[in-house]
Scaffold this motif. Structure first.
Motif, mmCIF file in Angstrom:
data_model
loop_
_atom_site.group_PDB
_atom_site.id
_atom_site.type_symbol
_atom_site.label_atom_id
_atom_site.label_comp_id
_atom_site.label_asym_id
_atom_site.label_seq_id
_atom_site.Cartn_x
_atom_site.Cartn_y
_atom_site.Cartn_z
ATOM 1 N N PRO A 67 -77.713 21.685 -2.119
ATOM 2 C CA PRO A 67 -78.452 22.952 -2.227
ATOM 3 C C PRO A 67 -79.417 22.932 -3.409
ATOM 4 O O PRO A 67 -79.201 22.218 -4.384
ATOM 5 N N GLU A 68 -80.447 23.737 -3.290
ATOM 6 C CA GLU A 68 -81.365 23.934 -4.420
ATOM 7 C C GLU A 68 -80.847 25.033 -5.342
ATOM 8 O O GLU A 68 -81.178 25.060 -6.532
ATOM 9 N N VAL A 69 -80.067 25.947 -4.766
ATOM 10 C CA VAL A 69 -79.527 27.091 -5.494
ATOM 11 C C VAL A 69 -78.069 27.265 -5.085
ATOM 12 O O VAL A 69 -77.724 27.073 -3.919
ATOM 13 N N VAL A 70 -77.224 27.632 -6.048
ATOM 14 C CA VAL A 70 -75.825 27.967 -5.765
ATOM 15 C C VAL A 70 -75.591 29.400 -6.239
ATOM 16 O O VAL A 70 -75.895 29.730 -7.385
ATOM 17 N N ILE A 71 -75.060 30.221 -5.344
ATOM 18 C CA ILE A 71 -74.729 31.610 -5.676
ATOM 19 C C ILE A 71 -73.217 31.754 -5.580
ATOM 20 O O ILE A 71 -72.625 31.464 -4.548
ATOM 21 N N GLU A 72 -72.592 32.224 -6.651
ATOM 22 C CA GLU A 72 -71.136 32.380 -6.700
ATOM 23 C C GLU A 72 -70.787 33.855 -6.541
ATOM 24 O O GLU A 72 -71.128 34.670 -7.385
ATOM 25 N N ALA A 107 -69.512 22.451 -10.837
ATOM 26 C CA ALA A 107 -69.902 21.554 -9.755
ATOM 27 C C ALA A 107 -71.402 21.657 -9.461
ATOM 28 O O ALA A 107 -72.061 20.668 -9.147
ATOM 29 N N ALA A 108 -71.925 22.881 -9.582
ATOM 30 C CA ALA A 108 -73.347 23.089 -9.326
ATOM 31 C C ALA A 108 -74.172 22.344 -10.360
ATOM 32 O O ALA A 108 -75.225 21.796 -10.060
#
Length: 108
Positions: A67-72, A107-108
């Motif tokens: 992914p280019e972006v990770v949203i939690e 991890a991101a």
């Protein structure tokens, strides 16, 4: 943009994913249960299976997804919001948000 959402099957995650898809993003749903996320797959969402408490599996899933972006958006809330059910859910919800969330961000 390719966006991975941790907490994709929750109340916030489902709504967020719908909005991301409507904007034309490629979305990856991080999930512990492929069965629970099947409705997301039917909408064109890529599924990445990992338990957020298993740091190695989580890293591998995110690396595979690229992914280019990770949203939690991790939460573990009960289906009903009574004082009793919220109190019962609180310890795991706190662990999920603190430990699991930290693992996702690392991890991101």
């Amino acid at each position: 943009m390719k966006i991975l959402v941790a907490g994709a099957t929750g109340a916030i995650g489902r709504t967020l994913i719908a909005q991301l898809l409507a904007k034309g993003h490629d979305v990856v749903a991080l999930t512990r249960s492929l069965e629970k996320a099947q409705t997301l797959a039917e909408q064109g969402v890529e599924l990445a299976k990992a338990d957020v408490f298993d740091a190695e599996a989580l890293i591998a899933a995110i690396v595979r997804a690229q992914p280019e972006v990770v949203i939690e958006q991790l939460t573990a809330l009960p289906k009903t919001y009574t004082a009793e059910s919220m109190s019962a859910a609180a310890p795991f919800n706190q662990r999920l948000r603190l430990e699991g969330g930290a693992n996702v961000l690392a991890a991101a």
